[in-house]
Design a protein around this motif. Structure first.
Motif, PDB file in Angstrom:
ATOM      1  N   GLU A 103     -29.567  56.445 -16.175  1.00 13.24           N
ATOM      2  CA  GLU A 103     -28.800  56.663 -17.416  1.00 13.24           C
ATOM      3  C   GLU A 103     -29.332  57.853 -18.194  1.00 13.24           C
ATOM      4  O   GLU A 103     -28.557  58.631 -18.756  1.00 13.24           O
ATOM      5  N   ALA A 104     -30.650  58.021 -18.238  1.00 17.37           N
ATOM      6  CA  ALA A 104     -31.229  59.163 -18.948  1.00 17.37           C
ATOM      7  C   ALA A 104     -30.813  60.476 -18.292  1.00 17.37           C
ATOM      8  O   ALA A 104     -30.443  61.442 -18.973  1.00 17.37           O
ATOM      9  N   ARG A 108     -28.317  63.652 -19.687  1.00 18.93           N
ATOM     10  CA  ARG A 108     -28.696  65.071 -19.627  1.00 18.93           C
ATOM     11  C   ARG A 108     -27.607  65.895 -18.951  1.00 18.93           C
ATOM     12  O   ARG A 108     -27.222  66.973 -19.421  1.00 18.93           O
ATOM     13  N   LEU A 109     -27.076  65.374 -17.846  1.00 18.76           N
ATOM     14  CA  LEU A 109     -26.075  66.128 -17.083  1.00 18.76           C
ATOM     15  C   LEU A 109     -24.723  66.155 -17.790  1.00 18.76           C
ATOM     16  O   LEU A 109     -24.009  67.162 -17.717  1.00 18.76           O
ATOM     17  N   VAL A 110     -24.358  65.094 -18.480  1.00 23.48           N
ATOM     18  CA  VAL A 110     -23.120  65.096 -19.261  1.00 23.48           C
ATOM     19  C   VAL A 110     -23.202  66.178 -20.336  1.00 23.48           C
ATOM     20  O   VAL A 110     -22.228  66.889 -20.588  1.00 23.48           O
ATOM     21  N   ALA A 111     -24.367  66.353 -20.937  1.00 26.08           N
ATOM     22  CA  ALA A 111     -24.545  67.412 -21.940  1.00 26.08           C
ATOM     23  C   ALA A 111     -24.361  68.806 -21.331  1.00 26.08           C
ATOM     24  O   ALA A 111     -24.005  69.748 -22.038  1.00 26.08           O
ATOM     25  N   LEU A 112     -24.583  68.937 -20.009  1.00 27.91           N
ATOM     26  CA  LEU A 112     -24.387  70.213 -19.315  1.00 27.91           C
ATOM     27  C   LEU A 112     -22.938  70.421 -18.860  1.00 27.91           C
ATOM     28  O   LEU A 112     -22.598  71.463 -18.318  1.00 27.91           O
ATOM     29  N   GLY A 113     -22.092  69.385 -19.024  1.00 27.28           N
ATOM     30  CA  GLY A 113     -20.696  69.502 -18.627  1.00 27.28           C
ATOM     31  C   GLY A 113     -20.265  68.586 -17.498  1.00 27.28           C
ATOM     32  O   GLY A 113     -19.102  68.588 -17.111  1.00 27.28           O
ATOM     33  N   ALA A 114     -21.184  67.809 -16.938  1.00 26.84           N
ATOM     34  CA  ALA A 114     -20.820  66.855 -15.886  1.00 26.84           C
ATOM     35  C   ALA A 114     -20.002  65.718 -16.499  1.00 26.84           C
ATOM     36  O   ALA A 114     -20.000  65.514 -17.714  1.00 26.84           O
ATOM     37  N   VAL A 115     -19.324  64.973 -15.633  1.00 28.02           N
ATOM     38  CA  VAL A 115     -18.527  63.832 -16.063  1.00 28.02           C
ATOM     39  C   VAL A 115     -19.040  62.586 -15.352  1.00 28.02           C
ATOM     40  O   VAL A 115     -19.209  62.594 -14.129  1.00 28.02           O
ATOM     41  N   ASP A 125     -30.288  47.475  -7.066  1.00 28.58           N
ATOM     42  CA  ASP A 125     -29.946  48.845  -6.700  1.00 28.58           C
ATOM     43  C   ASP A 125     -28.816  49.336  -7.589  1.00 28.58           C
ATOM     44  O   ASP A 125     -27.981  48.555  -8.045  1.00 28.58           O
ATOM     45  N   SER A 126     -28.801  50.625  -7.822  1.00 30.60           N
ATOM     46  CA  SER A 126     -27.742  51.210  -8.632  1.00 30.60           C
ATOM     47  C   SER A 126     -27.635  52.695  -8.357  1.00 30.60           C
ATOM     48  O   SER A 126     -28.583  53.332  -7.898  1.00 30.60           O
ATOM     49  N   CYS A 127     -26.455  53.229  -8.618  1.00 32.95           N
ATOM     50  CA  CYS A 127     -26.243  54.673  -8.622  1.00 32.95           C
ATOM     51  C   CYS A 127     -25.099  54.962  -9.571  1.00 32.95           C
ATOM     52  O   CYS A 127     -24.302  54.074  -9.899  1.00 32.95           O
ATOM     53  N   ILE A 128     -25.040  56.189 -10.043  1.00 29.12           N
ATOM     54  CA  ILE A 128     -23.963  56.597 -10.945  1.00 29.12           C
ATOM     55  C   ILE A 128     -23.177  57.704 -10.256  1.00 29.12           C
ATOM     56  O   ILE A 128     -23.739  58.733  -9.872  1.00 29.12           O
ATOM     57  N   VAL A 129     -21.895  57.476 -10.078  1.00 26.64           N
ATOM     58  CA  VAL A 129     -20.996  58.479  -9.498  1.00 26.64           C
ATOM     59  C   VAL A 129     -20.604  59.432 -10.625  1.00 26.64           C
ATOM     60  O   VAL A 129     -20.220  58.999 -11.720  1.00 26.64           O
ATOM     61  N   CYS A 139     -23.645  61.888  -6.694  1.00 21.84           N
ATOM     62  CA  CYS A 139     -24.212  60.632  -7.179  1.00 21.84           C
ATOM     63  C   CYS A 139     -25.611  60.849  -7.717  1.00 21.84           C
ATOM     64  O   CYS A 139     -26.395  61.606  -7.150  1.00 21.84           O
ATOM     65  N   LEU A 140     -25.911  60.166  -8.799  1.00 23.24           N
ATOM     66  CA  LEU A 140     -27.287  60.019  -9.239  1.00 23.24           C
ATOM     67  C   LEU A 140     -27.789  58.770  -8.547  1.00 23.24           C
ATOM     68  O   LEU A 140     -27.238  57.698  -8.712  1.00 23.24           O
ATOM     69  N   ASP A 141     -28.812  58.936  -7.738  1.00 26.84           N
ATOM     70  CA  ASP A 141     -29.283  57.854  -6.881  1.00 26.84           C
ATOM     71  C   ASP A 141     -30.750  57.596  -7.135  1.00 26.84           C
ATOM     72  O   ASP A 141     -31.524  58.497  -7.303  1.00 26.84           O
TER      73      ASP A 141
END
Length: 141
Positions: A103-104, A108-115, A125-129, A139-141
């Motif tokens: 999540e952290a 950071r990446l959303v602030a750079l323009g990622a969605v 286990d978890s990942c963020i697409v 993916c953030l893995d």
């Protein structure tokens, strides 16, 4: 048969330099101008006007990771990627500690323009697409 020692990952995109600089921020990569040129601007000025800005590249400063190459294409992205990058930020972590780390980095990446697209998670286990600034999934893995 010899084994492959190096490879690069190529992105089709509308704005090669913009997308390359985004990925430099994501991965800690650096921009290196093409061999024989002091800067990308010098390289671009050496090309015909219609080819300027048509590609860009960046690489891992340690030399361990693959080079990333970005090439301009006329068509936009229309379907899900068949290949994507997994940005490994939570390696070795599980549960809430892993999720907090993901999540952290996501913030950071959303602030750079990622969605952020969605969270995939179970008890351990978890990942963020996510999508980069031109909609390419990773993916953030």
């Amino acid at each position: 048969m010899s084994s492959i020692k190096q490879f690069q990952v190529t992105f089709d995109c509308a704005e090669p330099e913009r997308v390359a600089r985004f990925w430099c921020e994501v991965l800690g990569y650096v921009v290196s101008p093409p061999r024989g040129f002091a800067t990308w601007d010098h390289f671009d000025r050496s090309r015909p006007p219609e080819d300027r800005g048509s590609w860009f590249a960046c690489g891992d400063p340690s030399g361990a990771g693959p080079r990333l190459f970005f090439q301009r294409v006329p068509e936009g992205k229309v379907v899900k990627n068949r290949v994507h990058l997994d940005v490994r930020v939570g390696t070795g972590l599980v549960g809430e500690e892993r999720l907090a780390t993901l999540e952290a980095e996501c913030a950071r990446l959303v602030a750079l323009g990622a969605v952020r697209v969605r969270l995939l998670a179970d008890d351990n286990d978890s990942c963020i697409v996510m999508q980069d600034i031109e909609g390419n999934e990773f993916c953030l893995d």
